[in-house]
Structure formats: C-alpha cells, structure tokens
Write a protein that holds these residues in place. Structure first.
Motif, PDB file in Angstrom:
ATOM      1  N   GLY A   1      35.522  50.464  65.326  1.00 48.29           N
ATOM      2  CA  GLY A   1      36.486  49.854  64.398  1.00 48.29           C
ATOM      3  C   GLY A   1      36.440  50.511  63.031  1.00 48.29           C
TER       4      GLY A   1
ATOM      5  N   ARG B   1      39.614  51.352  59.245  1.00 46.63           N
ATOM      6  CA  ARG B   1      39.923  50.620  58.004  1.00 46.63           C
ATOM      7  C   ARG B   1      38.792  49.661  57.679  1.00 46.63           C
ATOM      8  NH1 ARG B   1      42.806  45.663  59.838  1.00 46.63           N
ATOM      9  NH2 ARG B   1      43.033  45.854  62.096  1.00 46.63           N
TER      10      ARG B   1
ATOM     11  N   ILE C   1      35.586  47.640  56.387  1.00 45.24           N
ATOM     12  CA  ILE C   1      34.171  47.979  56.208  1.00 45.24           C
ATOM     13  C   ILE C   1      33.808  49.214  57.049  1.00 45.24           C
ATOM     14  CG2 ILE C   1      31.808  47.127  56.499  1.00 45.24           C
ATOM     15  CD1 ILE C   1      33.088  44.221  56.270  1.00 45.24           C
TER      16      ILE C   1
ATOM     17  N   ARG D   1      40.741  52.004  67.930  1.00 42.29           N
ATOM     18  CA  ARG D   1      41.618  51.795  69.087  1.00 42.29           C
ATOM     19  C   ARG D   1      42.730  52.835  69.134  1.00 42.29           C
ATOM     20  NH1 ARG D   1      42.885  45.407  68.683  1.00 42.29           N
ATOM     21  NH2 ARG D   1      42.961  45.903  66.482  1.00 42.29           N
TER      22      ARG D   1
ATOM     23  N   ASP E   1      38.391  51.341  72.545  1.00 46.89           N
ATOM     24  CA  ASP E   1      38.695  49.917  72.425  1.00 46.89           C
ATOM     25  C   ASP E   1      37.505  49.175  73.011  1.00 46.89           C
ATOM     26  OD1 ASP E   1      39.522  47.304  72.787  1.00 46.89           O
ATOM     27  OD2 ASP E   1      41.526  47.834  73.487  1.00 46.89           O
ATOM     28  N   VAL E   2      36.756  48.467  72.172  1.00 43.97           N
ATOM     29  CA  VAL E   2      35.535  47.826  72.674  1.00 43.97           C
ATOM     30  C   VAL E   2      35.837  46.636  73.577  1.00 43.97           C
ATOM     31  CG1 VAL E   2      34.208  48.597  70.668  1.00 43.97           C
ATOM     32  CG2 VAL E   2      35.173  46.272  70.687  1.00 43.97           C
TER      33      VAL E   2
ATOM     34  N   ASN F   1      30.912  47.375  64.685  1.00 45.91           N
ATOM     35  CA  ASN F   1      31.636  46.837  63.535  1.00 45.91           C
ATOM     36  C   ASN F   1      32.962  46.180  63.915  1.00 45.91           C
ATOM     37  OD1 ASN F   1      32.476  46.856  60.532  1.00 45.91           O
ATOM     38  ND2 ASN F   1      34.091  48.044  61.526  1.00 45.91           N
ATOM     39  N   ALA F   2      33.558  46.603  65.022  1.00 41.68           N
ATOM     40  CA  ALA F   2      34.901  46.118  65.389  1.00 41.68           C
ATOM     41  C   ALA F   2      34.964  44.601  65.406  1.00 41.68           C
ATOM     42  CB  ALA F   2      35.284  46.668  66.758  1.00 41.68           C
ATOM     43  N   GLY F   3      36.022  44.068  64.833  1.00 38.26           N
ATOM     44  CA  GLY F   3      36.161  42.616  64.832  1.00 38.26           C
ATOM     45  C   GLY F   3      37.610  42.196  64.678  1.00 38.26           C
TER      46      GLY F   3
ATOM     47  N   THR G   1      27.834  40.534  62.360  1.00 37.45           N
ATOM     48  CA  THR G   1      28.121  39.146  62.632  1.00 37.45           C
ATOM     49  C   THR G   1      28.690  38.559  61.353  1.00 37.45           C
ATOM     50  OG1 THR G   1      27.211  37.077  63.450  1.00 37.45           O
ATOM     51  CG2 THR G   1      25.724  38.438  62.137  1.00 37.45           C
TER      52      THR G   1
ATOM     53  N   TYR H   1      36.367  32.145  65.990  1.00 42.10           N
ATOM     54  CA  TYR H   1      35.682  33.287  65.355  1.00 42.10           C
ATOM     55  C   TYR H   1      34.192  32.983  65.212  1.00 42.10           C
ATOM     56  CZ  TYR H   1      34.553  36.768  61.716  1.00 42.10           C
ATOM     57  OH  TYR H   1      33.983  37.799  60.986  1.00 42.10           O
TER      58      TYR H   1
ATOM     59  N   LYS I   1      30.978  34.940  67.057  1.00 44.52           N
ATOM     60  CA  LYS I   1      29.878  35.559  66.298  1.00 44.52           C
ATOM     61  C   LYS I   1      28.544  34.899  66.655  1.00 44.52           C
ATOM     62  CE  LYS I   1      32.027  38.653  63.661  1.00 44.52           C
ATOM     63  NZ  LYS I   1      31.923  40.087  64.014  1.00 44.52           N
TER      64      LYS I   1
ATOM     65  N   GLY J   1      28.638  40.497  53.921  1.00 45.11           N
ATOM     66  CA  GLY J   1      29.213  39.901  52.713  1.00 45.11           C
ATOM     67  C   GLY J   1      30.587  39.345  53.033  1.00 45.11           C
ATOM     68  N   TRP J   2      31.181  38.675  52.045  1.00 49.40           N
ATOM     69  CA  TRP J   2      32.566  38.226  52.200  1.00 49.40           C
ATOM     70  C   TRP J   2      33.405  39.296  51.519  1.00 49.40           C
ATOM     71  CZ3 TRP J   2      35.541  33.782  49.420  1.00 49.40           C
ATOM     72  CH2 TRP J   2      36.680  33.452  50.184  1.00 49.40           C
ATOM     73  N   VAL J   3      34.139  40.054  52.327  1.00 52.74           N
ATOM     74  CA  VAL J   3      34.631  41.353  51.881  1.00 52.74           C
ATOM     75  C   VAL J   3      36.164  41.397  51.870  1.00 52.74           C
ATOM     76  CG1 VAL J   3      34.377  43.833  52.224  1.00 52.74           C
ATOM     77  CG2 VAL J   3      32.593  42.296  53.052  1.00 52.74           C
TER      78      VAL J   3
ATOM     79  N   THR K   1      38.941  42.755  52.832  1.00 52.93           N
ATOM     80  CA  THR K   1      39.570  43.640  53.817  1.00 52.93           C
ATOM     81  C   THR K   1      40.811  42.936  54.347  1.00 52.93           C
ATOM     82  OG1 THR K   1      38.315  42.616  55.587  1.00 52.93           O
ATOM     83  CG2 THR K   1      37.316  44.542  54.530  1.00 52.93           C
TER      84      THR K   1
HETATM   85  N1  LIG Z   1      35.628  40.893  55.804  1.00 54.00           N
HETATM   86  C1  LIG Z   1      34.674  39.949  55.785  1.00 54.00           C
HETATM   87  O1  LIG Z   1      34.562  39.139  54.834  1.00 54.00           O
HETATM   88  C2  LIG Z   1      33.697  39.841  56.915  1.00 54.00           C
HETATM   89  C3  LIG Z   1      32.692  38.856  56.824  1.00 54.00           C
HETATM   90  C4  LIG Z   1      31.758  38.744  57.845  1.00 54.00           C
HETATM   91  C5  LIG Z   1      31.817  39.598  58.926  1.00 54.00           C
HETATM   92  N2  LIG Z   1      32.811  40.539  59.003  1.00 54.00           N
HETATM   93  C6  LIG Z   1      32.811  41.414  60.173  1.00 54.00           C
HETATM   94  O2  LIG Z   1      32.747  42.764  59.750  1.00 54.00           O
HETATM   95  C7  LIG Z   1      33.435  43.604  60.709  1.00 54.00           C
HETATM   96  C8  LIG Z   1      34.487  44.447  59.996  1.00 54.00           C
HETATM   97  O3  LIG Z   1      35.438  43.561  59.446  1.00 54.00           O
HETATM   98  P1  LIG Z   1      36.531  43.987  58.371  1.00 54.00           P
HETATM   99  O4  LIG Z   1      36.533  42.937  57.349  1.00 54.00           O
HETATM  100  O5  LIG Z   1      36.368  45.403  57.978  1.00 54.00           O
HETATM  101  O6  LIG Z   1      37.848  43.786  59.245  1.00 54.00           O
HETATM  102  P2  LIG Z   1      39.231  44.594  59.323  1.00 54.00           P
HETATM  103  O7  LIG Z   1      39.541  45.233  58.033  1.00 54.00           O
HETATM  104  O8  LIG Z   1      40.180  43.610  59.901  1.00 54.00           O
HETATM  105  O9  LIG Z   1      38.902  45.745  60.371  1.00 54.00           O
HETATM  106  C9  LIG Z   1      38.544  45.412  61.672  1.00 54.00           C
HETATM  107  C10 LIG Z   1      38.378  46.689  62.455  1.00 54.00           C
HETATM  108  O10 LIG Z   1      38.018  46.349  63.794  1.00 54.00           O
HETATM  109  C11 LIG Z   1      38.814  47.134  64.655  1.00 54.00           C
HETATM  110  N3  LIG Z   1      39.018  46.521  65.965  1.00 54.00           N
HETATM  111  C12 LIG Z   1      39.576  45.325  66.254  1.00 54.00           C
HETATM  112  N4  LIG Z   1      39.586  45.138  67.580  1.00 54.00           N
HETATM  113  C13 LIG Z   1      39.028  46.225  68.131  1.00 54.00           C
HETATM  114  C14 LIG Z   1      38.758  46.629  69.455  1.00 54.00           C
HETATM  115  N5  LIG Z   1      39.076  45.877  70.505  1.00 54.00           N
HETATM  116  N6  LIG Z   1      38.159  47.826  69.658  1.00 54.00           N
HETATM  117  C15 LIG Z   1      37.846  48.607  68.622  1.00 54.00           C
HETATM  118  N7  LIG Z   1      38.096  48.307  67.340  1.00 54.00           N
HETATM  119  C16 LIG Z   1      38.671  47.117  67.107  1.00 54.00           C
HETATM  120  C17 LIG Z   1      40.131  47.309  63.920  1.00 54.00           C
HETATM  121  O11 LIG Z   1      40.755  48.416  64.469  1.00 54.00           O
HETATM  122  P3  LIG Z   1      42.338  48.695  64.395  1.00 54.00           P
HETATM  123  O12 LIG Z   1      42.495  49.471  63.129  1.00 54.00           O
HETATM  124  O13 LIG Z   1      42.607  49.441  65.640  1.00 54.00           O
HETATM  125  O14 LIG Z   1      43.012  47.338  64.345  1.00 54.00           O
HETATM  126  C18 LIG Z   1      39.641  47.516  62.494  1.00 54.00           C
HETATM  127  O15 LIG Z   1      39.316  48.858  62.263  1.00 54.00           O
HETATM  128  C19 LIG Z   1      34.028  42.652  61.748  1.00 54.00           C
HETATM  129  O16 LIG Z   1      33.147  42.556  62.852  1.00 54.00           O
HETATM  130  C20 LIG Z   1      34.076  41.322  61.018  1.00 54.00           C
HETATM  131  O17 LIG Z   1      34.077  40.222  61.886  1.00 54.00           O
HETATM  132  C21 LIG Z   1      33.737  40.681  58.023  1.00 54.00           C
END
Ligand SMILES: NC(=O)c1ccc[n+]([C@@H]2O[C@H](COP(=O)([O-])OP(=O)(O)OC[C@H]3O[C@@H](n4cnc5c(N)ncnc54)[C@H](OP(=O)(O)O)[C@@H]3O)[C@@H](O)[C@H]2O)c1
Length: 231
Positions: A8, A11, A13, A33, A58-59, A83-85, A137, A153, A157, A184-186, A188
């Motif tokens: 992932g 974009r 994190i 993906r 694609d995970v 990282n994918a989420g 997570t 969600y 996790k 962190g709370w990020v 994105t």
């Molecule tokens: N942002 C926060 O505050 C926060 C807090 C706690 C945990 N997290 C965790 O940190 C991780 C990164 O989050 P983020 O905030 O950077 O989210 P994001 O900006 O929405 O990016 C999510 C990434 O995951 C990829 N993805 C989604 N489904 C996938 C799949 N089936 N196979 C491969 N890649 C896939 C997306 O790819 P595409 O570009 O192809 O859509 C994207 O690159 C996630 O696991 C999220 O749950 C985030």
C-alpha cells in the motif's frame, strides 16, 4: 543497505515510508494495487537510481501476492511492512447500520492481507539479516482505547493484533521479529485533515522505531513515537 517491502505504498503513510527508506539508501520494493495510476510513486521511483521499484500487489488477493512473490523469487527481505489498509467510512460500521460486505472487505485486507504477506514472504525474511515484519494496526484496536471508532475497522485491526502476537510467540525461535505499529493519527486520505500529524512525521517515527527494534520487541504493540501502546 536493507531490502524493504512495503504494501500500500502509493500514497499516505506507505508512500512516506518509501521516501524514508530510499533516503537512507535502502532498496525498496514499493507495492500498490495499481502501479499504472501510482503517478507520484512512479515519478519518485524513476528518480531513485534504482533504489525503488514499483510492483503490483493486492494483499486481498492471494494470486496477486503470489505473482509478486514469483517476481522477486528468493530475494532476502530485511523488513516487510504490512501497511495496506482500508476504511469503509464511519456511517456504515455503527451498531445501527453495519455494512457486512464492507466488514468482510476490511477484514480481508487488514487481517487476512498481512497473513498472506507474512506466509508468502516468510522465507525471504528468514534469509535476510534484519528479519523484521511490522504490521500497521491502530490505537482503535486496543481495549485500553476509550472509545470505538468504527466497529468493522477496529475489529479487523484487533484480529491482526492477535494473529501477529500469536505468530510471534510460535515463531520466536526463528529470529524473525514480528511487531505491531500504531502510526499515530495521521492526515491521510483515510483519516482526513482532522487528524493530528502529517504523514511524513508518522513515517519518520515509524522508520526510527523499526531501525531501533530488536528481537526483544517481538510480539509488541509499538507506537510511532517510540512508546509501547497500552492494550
Ligand atoms: N491515517 C491514520 O490516522 C491511521 C491510524 C492508524 C492506523 N492507520 C493504518 O496505517 C496504514 C496506512 O494508512 P493511511 O492512513 O496511509 O491510509 P491511506 O492513505 O488510505 O492509504 C492506504 C493504502 O493502502 C492501500 N491498499 C488498500 N487496500 C489494499 C489492498 N487490498 N492491497 C494493497 N494495498 C491496498 C491503498 O492503495 P491504493 O492506492 O491502491 O488504494 C493505499 O496506498 C493502514 O493500515 C491504516 O489502517 C492509519
């Protein structure tokens, strides 16, 4: 030089982590993906003197994970970052309105996805020097966190937490370190502008924590700022 696999990574994190590892001179397999539309990641990779390459994975789909595994063969992987989420939105994961298809989708990507990746690339990690697998997570999975933000969600996790702690225990003697990470709370696409920190701040922290992580940390729930997350 470490060899790093990030899921992932087009974009959010994930992309910032690609930049951190490339800046440190590490070899990065950046997976997404849809490589064809990963414009910023492709541009970054093209400018990286071969340190970063972009690959489809694609995970949520075992065939896709295996196809990428065939691409890299027995290349040792020092660090794998799950990282994918996905976040299906709050309104469809509350007590009065649960979207079960989205629940299954989130579970497939964020619980089964890391499992597919760990299982498939286990021998690559085993063959490396650092032997680290880190799974993203969230604080919302912890019992110690005082409110639920999205039941599907949070439960996906929480499931991956248990998968990782159990596997860490089972595989302790292999030397592979398996850790969970709250980034962190990020700000994105997932969390939006209301969140606390920028993706680059999260990635700098996650990168440092992974660098400093040792096998004594296996099975732990770590935070991007260096602390241990309470459960
Ligand atoms: N942002 C926060 O505050 C926060 C807090 C706690 C945990 N997290 C965790 O940190 C991780 C990164 O989050 P983020 O905030 O950077 O989210 P994001 O900006 O929405 O990016 C999510 C990434 O995951 C990829 N993805 C989604 N489904 C996938 C799949 N089936 N196979 C491969 N890649 C896939 C997306 O790819 P595409 O570009 O192809 O859509 C994207 O690159 C996630 O696991 C999220 O749950 C985030």
């Amino acid at each position: 030089m470490a060899t790093v696999l990030i899921t992932g990574s087009a974009r959010g994190i994930g992309f910032e982590l690609v930049k951190q590892y490339a800046a440190a001179g590490d070899r990065v397999y950046a997976t997404t993906r849809t490589p064809a539309s990963a414009d910023a990641l492709n541009a970054f990779a093209a400018d990286s003197d071969g340190l970063v390459t972009v690959h489809a994975m694609d995970v949520g789909d075992m065939a896709s994970v295996q196809a990428f595994a065939e691409e890299i063969g027995d290349t040792p992987l020092d660090i794998v970052i799950n990282n994918a989420g996905v976040w299906g939105g709050l309104e469809t994961q509350i007590f009065d309105n649960m979207d079960y298809d989205n629940w299954a989708f989130e579970f497939n990507v964020m619980a089964m996805g890391p499992w597919r990746v760990m299982q498939t690339f286990w021998d690559n990690v085993l063959a490396s020097d650092q032997k680290k697998i880190v799974t993203m997570t969230s604080q919302v999975s912890a019992h110690a966190y005082d409110h639920i933000v999205g039941y599907s969600y949070a439960s996906a996790k929480a499931a991956v937490n248990r998968l990782v702690t159990a596997l860490a225990e089972e595989k302790k003697d292999t030397g592979i370190t398996l850790a969970l990470m709250h980034p962190g709370w990020v700000k994105t696409d997932m969390a939006g502008d209301v969140a606390d920190i920028e993706p680059v701040e999260s990635a700098i922290g996650v990168h440092k924590v992974i660098n400093e992580m040792t096998h004594a940390d296996t099975g732990k729930f770590l935070k991007w700022d260096g602390g241990i997350h309470p459960w």
